[in-house]
Design an enzyme around this catalytic site. Structure first.
Site, mmCIF file in Angstrom:
data_model
loop_
_atom_site.group_PDB
_atom_site.id
_atom_site.type_symbol
_atom_site.label_atom_id
_atom_site.label_comp_id
_atom_site.label_asym_id
_atom_site.label_seq_id
_atom_site.Cartn_x
_atom_site.Cartn_y
_atom_site.Cartn_z
ATOM 1 N N GLU A 270 0.830 -1.204 0.000
ATOM 2 C CA GLU A 270 0.000 0.000 0.000
ATOM 3 C C GLU A 270 0.867 1.258 0.000
ATOM 4 O OE1 GLU A 270 -3.337 0.058 -0.316
ATOM 5 O OE2 GLU A 270 -3.176 -2.110 -0.542
ATOM 6 N N TRP A 273 2.215 1.737 -3.479
ATOM 7 C CA TRP A 273 1.227 2.374 -4.354
ATOM 8 C C TRP A 273 1.338 3.900 -4.272
ATOM 9 C CZ3 TRP A 273 -1.695 0.829 -8.262
ATOM 10 C CH2 TRP A 273 -2.067 -0.512 -8.385
ATOM 11 N N TRP A 301 -20.552 9.645 -21.087
ATOM 12 C CA TRP A 301 -21.112 9.591 -19.737
ATOM 13 C C TRP A 301 -22.545 10.112 -19.718
ATOM 14 C CZ3 TRP A 301 -17.996 6.750 -16.973
ATOM 15 C CH2 TRP A 301 -16.609 6.810 -17.170
ATOM 16 N N ASN A 336 -11.252 1.456 2.520
ATOM 17 C CA ASN A 336 -10.699 1.339 1.174
ATOM 18 C C ASN A 336 -11.477 0.371 0.285
ATOM 19 O OD1 ASN A 336 -8.568 2.148 -0.694
ATOM 20 N ND2 ASN A 336 -7.983 -0.003 -0.637
ATOM 21 N N TRP A 354 -15.904 9.822 -13.988
ATOM 22 C CA TRP A 354 -15.060 9.585 -12.808
ATOM 23 C C TRP A 354 -14.533 10.886 -12.208
ATOM 24 C CZ3 TRP A 354 -10.034 11.312 -13.124
ATOM 25 C CH2 TRP A 354 -9.508 11.526 -14.405
ATOM 26 N N TRP A 377 -9.455 6.589 -8.753
ATOM 27 C CA TRP A 377 -10.661 6.795 -9.555
ATOM 28 C C TRP A 377 -10.480 6.314 -10.997
ATOM 29 C CZ3 TRP A 377 -15.618 7.545 -8.716
ATOM 30 C CH2 TRP A 377 -16.010 7.886 -7.427
#
Length: 451
Positions: A270, A273, A301, A336, A354, A377
């Site tokens: 993590e 990341w 969209w 999360n 998004w 996202w």
């Protein structure tokens, strides 16, 4: 003649312990004056006058100021445009050098370049240091010196590089995890420049005190140790909730990476990341305004504002989605696993851009970080690096059954669930899934035609 001093500029590193830039400043030959600038440009974009992040920063600055003054030093706080603030500072003080830690966001890079140029004209040296990440943006690259765009190979090289910087081929004692004993250097009062100044109030900046509680910096080792088994269950206390502290540097990333490397590799991943998304933002700045993969710009969209409002308020009729959004609205935090579910729901069930979801999270999350929020996202929408394929659409019912089977999390945040007052689903899962697949397929076919 005024005494020549160095200035250490706090930004996303609000701590005295293990602070790379502060340590180097205190090891220089001049006394150090500490500085924090409440950036008017950043604060002016915030929608909520009781934004809890401003309260959090203000409290941390207050504590730092108190601690430094106890040790005989000064902590100067300013409110305004950083460039204009620096113009006045170099007229007020005899500044030899400026020390700070790097900030990797596009606005910060531009800001620092302008200030560096300003200082250079006055023969003031600008030193910046790596402190917010373990590896800078050019430290983990492919053999051809191009950036990785997939996490797994990046993480393998990341780990190999950490170990290669160790004396005995383990994470322990790695050069990349070494600490900077800046707090010890602060204890030597001869290093600090005393300067009396008043801390600006929240009210003077146009803000109000937030009533939200902030997560502790202290995390039990057991949470990190058991992270692999507990991290996906929102009803459990199975995550560290340290995101806010990583975001503003109130804890050391090196210290936590060192701990994670000995206790739990999943938790270490993590932290990797964070480095990965920071690198992506630096190398591919277009992600701030659009998809990492350009072909996803052709997705049409729906952007139904009524449905977006239902999602924001946690009234979609999908219990785990609603629980997550209400947790976010009430606490500034969301588990999360649930973040992935609510993001998938917005982008794929509702076909809402998004960027709308990213903006709402940016407004509400205590731990909002541009690089990680953007990356997460885009992953959910299928248009980013390491993205979930567009045909992978989370089933909210399956996710709820798998990760909150006893409905403990759902009932905590959606107490009316199961009663007549709880809304019907705003979309049918099966129909929404089919619509999403068709919309994405059309968009990607259009992209191919336009290529």
């Amino acid at each position: 003649m005024k005494e020549s001093i160095n200035i250490f500029w706090f930004r996303r590193d609000l701590r005295l312990n293990d602070n790379a830039g502060l340590f180097n400043a205190l090891n220089s030959e001049h006394k150090v004056l500490c500085l924090f600038i409440f950036d008017k440009k950043i604060l002016g974009k915030l929608e909520d006058k009781d934004d809890p992040r401003v309260t959090f920063i203000h409290r941390e600055i207050k504590d730092l100021k108190k601690n430094l003054e106890k040790k005989g030093g000064g902590f100067l706080t300013k409110y305004g445009n950083p460039f204009e603030v620096w113009k006045k500072l170099i007229e007020t003080f005899n500044v030899n050098s400026v020390y700070t830690n790097r900030d990797y966001e596009p606005y910060a890079i531009t800001r620092d370049a302008k200030i560096k140029s300003l200082l250079k004209k006055k023969d003031i040296v600008f030193f910046d240091f790596k402190d917010h990440v373990i590896f800078d943006n050019d430290e983990v690259l492919k053999k051809d010196q191009t950036p990785y765009t997939v996490f797994t190979p990046y993480s393998k090289i990341w780990k190999a590089k950490v170990i290669s910087g160790s004396k005995n081929n383990t994470y322990k004692n790695s050069f990349y995890f070494k600490s900077y004993p800046s707090e010890e250097r602060v204890e030597d009062k001869a290093n600090l420049f005393a300067h009396k100044s008043k801390l600006i109030t929240l009210k003077e900046m146009g803000f109000e005190e937030s009533s939200l509680d902030f997560p502790s910096k202290e995390v039990k080792r057991g949470i990190v140790k058991n992270y692999t088994e507990t991290r996906n269950f929102p009803a459990q206390n199975g995550t560290s909730k340290l995101g806010l502290h990583y975001r503003f540097g109130t804890i050391s990333i090196r210290e936590k990476a060192r701990l994670a490397s000995t206790l739990n590799e999943t938790y270490l991943n993590e932290l990797i990341w964070r480095d990965f998304y920071s690198m992506i933002l630096s190398k591919f700045p277009h992600v701030v305004d659009g998809p990492f993969r350009a072909k996803y710009s052709f997705i049409e969209w729906r952007n139904n504002e009524s449905e977006y409002k239902s999602w924001q308020e946690g009234k979609t009729g999908y219990p785990i989605v609603d629980a997550g959004m209400r947790e976010l609205n009430e606490t500034g935090y969301m588990h999360n696993r649930v973040r992935m579910v609510v993001a998938s729901f917005l982008t794929k069930h509702l076909l809402i851009d998004w960027k709308w979801g990213e903006a709402y999270f940016a407004r509400k999350l205590l731990d909002f970080d541009l690089a990680s929020n953007n990356g997460g996202w885009q992953w959910a929408a299928g248009c980013g690096t390491d993205a979930a394929p567009y045909f992978r659409i989370f089933n909210p019912y399956t996710q709820q059954q798998k990760f909150d089977k006893e409905l403990i999390y759902v009932k905590k945040w959606v107490p009316e669930f199961g009663s007549d007052t709880y809304p019907e689903p705003i979309v049918d899962h099966k129909d929404a899934r089919a619509r999403c697949l068709e919309t994405y397929k059309k968009g990607l076919e259009m992209a191919e035609k336009m290529a």
